[in-house]
Scaffold this active site. Structure first.
Site, PDB file in Angstrom:
ATOM      1  N   ASP A 102      -1.322   8.802  -1.342  1.00 15.71           N
ATOM      2  CA  ASP A 102      -1.453   7.732  -2.324  1.00 15.71           C
ATOM      3  C   ASP A 102      -2.170   6.531  -1.713  1.00 15.71           C
ATOM      4  O   ASP A 102      -1.917   6.166  -0.557  1.00 15.71           O
ATOM      5  CB  ASP A 102      -0.062   7.322  -2.814  1.00 15.71           C
ATOM      6  CG  ASP A 102      -0.109   6.225  -3.847  1.00 15.71           C
ATOM      7  OD1 ASP A 102      -0.552   6.506  -4.975  1.00 15.71           O
ATOM      8  OD2 ASP A 102       0.270   5.084  -3.524  1.00 15.71           O
ATOM      9  N   GLU A 117      -6.170   9.755  -2.254  1.00 18.24           N
ATOM     10  CA  GLU A 117      -6.519   9.036  -3.476  1.00 18.24           C
ATOM     11  C   GLU A 117      -7.535   7.948  -3.146  1.00 18.24           C
ATOM     12  O   GLU A 117      -7.238   7.005  -2.415  1.00 18.24           O
ATOM     13  CB  GLU A 117      -5.281   8.411  -4.117  1.00 18.24           C
ATOM     14  CG  GLU A 117      -5.608   7.679  -5.410  1.00 18.24           C
ATOM     15  CD  GLU A 117      -4.494   6.749  -5.882  1.00 18.24           C
ATOM     16  OE1 GLU A 117      -4.462   6.443  -7.087  1.00 18.24           O
ATOM     17  OE2 GLU A 117      -3.677   6.302  -5.036  1.00 18.24           O
ATOM     18  N   HIS A 122      -1.668  11.096 -13.609  1.00 17.24           N
ATOM     19  CA  HIS A 122      -0.549  10.240 -13.996  1.00 17.24           C
ATOM     20  C   HIS A 122      -0.908   8.758 -14.064  1.00 17.24           C
ATOM     21  O   HIS A 122      -0.049   7.937 -14.392  1.00 17.24           O
ATOM     22  CB  HIS A 122       0.597  10.426 -13.008  1.00 17.24           C
ATOM     23  CG  HIS A 122       0.267   9.925 -11.628  1.00 17.24           C
ATOM     24  ND1 HIS A 122      -0.717  10.472 -10.847  1.00 17.24           N
ATOM     25  CD2 HIS A 122       0.772   8.898 -10.911  1.00 17.24           C
ATOM     26  CE1 HIS A 122      -0.796   9.823  -9.707  1.00 17.24           C
ATOM     27  NE2 HIS A 122       0.099   8.851  -9.720  1.00 17.24           N
TER      28      HIS A 122
END
Length: 444
Positions: free
Chosen positions: A188, A217, A279
């Site tokens: 992340d 990411e 998401h």
């Protein structure tokens, strides 16, 4: 870098806290351990039936609210259950041939993390003070601790990636869960972490788990240099995602054609992680309309990359991300107790599910697509022809978002493998608003 299994994996991307209907916001929590994670297991057969073989789990570690404000990387969030629940899910997935990727939040932790609370209480004398980027100048006991935070979010306290303590922590967390059966990590906010940090951490993890895979990411454009300096295996391909949904929504397929060209330039260094939903973004059916989702998914599965399907997109679920507190809730909903049977779906949902099965099947029968270059053969505002090939093997993707029939000559296509076009001699005939994927070999 690459491992062999990632050339064949296609992910189903989930957000577990939403999936199982866990309370997200602090005021909704009761502190009790709720063994909800098992509610994901009935969906594993759906993953396999779709033709997928990977499960990305969003944050599962102890946190305050949405999962990205971690309190303990070694403990499962009590809203999901405990370690045994996760291990059982991973083991059950593995029995069905499904790999599992965990979401690793290693740029920051929640402000309520016990180690940061200790720093606030004890200042520089805390044994955990070296974990965080703190300005101690002028600090006296009782003063607020001036720590860096993630992108202005005061509840997300940034870790110090120059610290050996942080490096050891991340290595220990990664190996702990890899030891328990997972296959890799989604990193992340990898773009917020210096590449040199990943370059120190990942080789240490690979010493114990050489087949582990790491995708980072990166939201501001994929970066070949970042991969080279970080040793991360893959990066999220937001530029292609933008080109797909924006080009289709705006009726400007030149934008998509340009994004595909840029996509090709990354392949010499790494295979990007590709998607049309996740998401963090408005669902693709809401972004472009349910009648255009097939166009988007056709591109996803016929250009290079390690693709993922955001859970629910295969049914055409709709939801809009909003820039407010709780603005992600709609795109991260609770799932039914079991997958719906085909006969239980309305016609649009059934059609999109069929489309996903078709296109995932195309990808399975043409595994070389994972690294293949795509040539934009022809493009206009409302039409796009893309040929993706390795040697004599090729698939041709034709998108038509215009209100006129599209005839594509001279393709050497001889088999329609997905979509609603027809073959007329050496022409592909795509109806207004249609799309097609064709092959140049009947053995495909």
């Amino acid at each position: 870098m690459s491992t062999d299994w990632t050339d064949h994996v296609i992910w189903w991307h989930t957000y577990p806290l939403g999936f199982v209907g866990a309370p997200i916001h602090v005021e909704q929590r009761d502190g009790a351990v709720a063994h909800r994670l098992g509610a994901m297991e009935p969906w594993l057969d759906h993953i396999v039936e779709l033709g997928l073989n990977g499960l990305i789990l969003g944050p599962v570690f102890a946190s305050t609210s949405h999962g990205y404000d971690t309190l303990d990387h070694f403990a499962i969030d009590d809203r999901l259950g405990d370690e045994s629940d996760l291990v059982h899910l991973v083991d059950t997935a593995r029995e069905k041939g499904v790999r599992v990727l965990l979401d690793g939040v290693f740029n920051h932790v929640g402000r309520q993390h016990p180690w940061f609370l200790d720093v606030e209480a004890n200042g520089p004398d805390s044994p955990h003070a070296g974990l965080f980027r703190i300005d101690w100048q002028g600090w006296t006991p009782g003063d607020p601790v001036k720590s860096d935070v993630f992108e202005g979010h005061d509840i997300l306290v940034a870790l110090d990636h120059e610290s050996a303590q942080v490096e050891d922590l991340v290595v220990d967390v990664m190996t702990y869960w890899l030891d328990r059966g997972i296959d890799g990590w989604r990193l992340d906010a990898a773009y917020s972490v210096p590449p040199a940090f990943w370059a120190r951490v990942l080789p240490r993890v690979r010493e114990r788990h050489p087949d582990a895979w790491f995708t980072g990411e990166v939201i501001h454009g994929a970066d070949v240099d970042f991969v080279a300096r970080s040793t991360i295996d893959s990066l999220t391909q937001y530029e292609l995602w933008q080109g797909i949904w924006h080009g289709i929504a705006d009726g400007n397929l030149f934008e998509l054609g340009h994004a595909i060209g840029r996509h090709n330039t990354l392949l010499a260094e790494y295979v990007p992680s590709t998607f049309v939903g996740n998401h963090d973004v408005t669902r693709i059916a809401s972004a472009i309309g349910a009648d255009r989702v097939g166009h988007a998914v056709a591109v996803l599965f016929t250009v290079a990359g390690v693709p993922s399907v955001y859970a629910g997109d295969e049914f055409g679920w709709e939801a809009v991300k909003e820039q407010r507190i709780g603005g992600d809730d709609a795109i991260r909903p609770a799932f039914p107790a079991r997958p719906p049977l085909d006969a239980e779906l309305d016609e649009p949902s059934a059609a999109l599910l069929h489309t996903h099965r078709q296109l995932i099947g195309v990808r399975r029968r043409h595994p070389w697509l994972v690294r293949a270059h795509s040539d934009v053969v022809d493009v206009a505002n409302g039409t796009l022809i893309v040929r993706t090939a390795v040697g004599a093997d090729a698939v041709i993707t034709a998108l038509n978002i215009s209100d006129a029939e599209l005839r594509v000559p001279g393709t050497a296509a001889n088999e329609l493998v997905a979509g609603d076009a027809a073959l007329d001699g050496d022409h592909i005939v795509v109806p207004a608003g249609g799309w097609a994927v064709v092959s140049t070999e009947r053995s495909a």
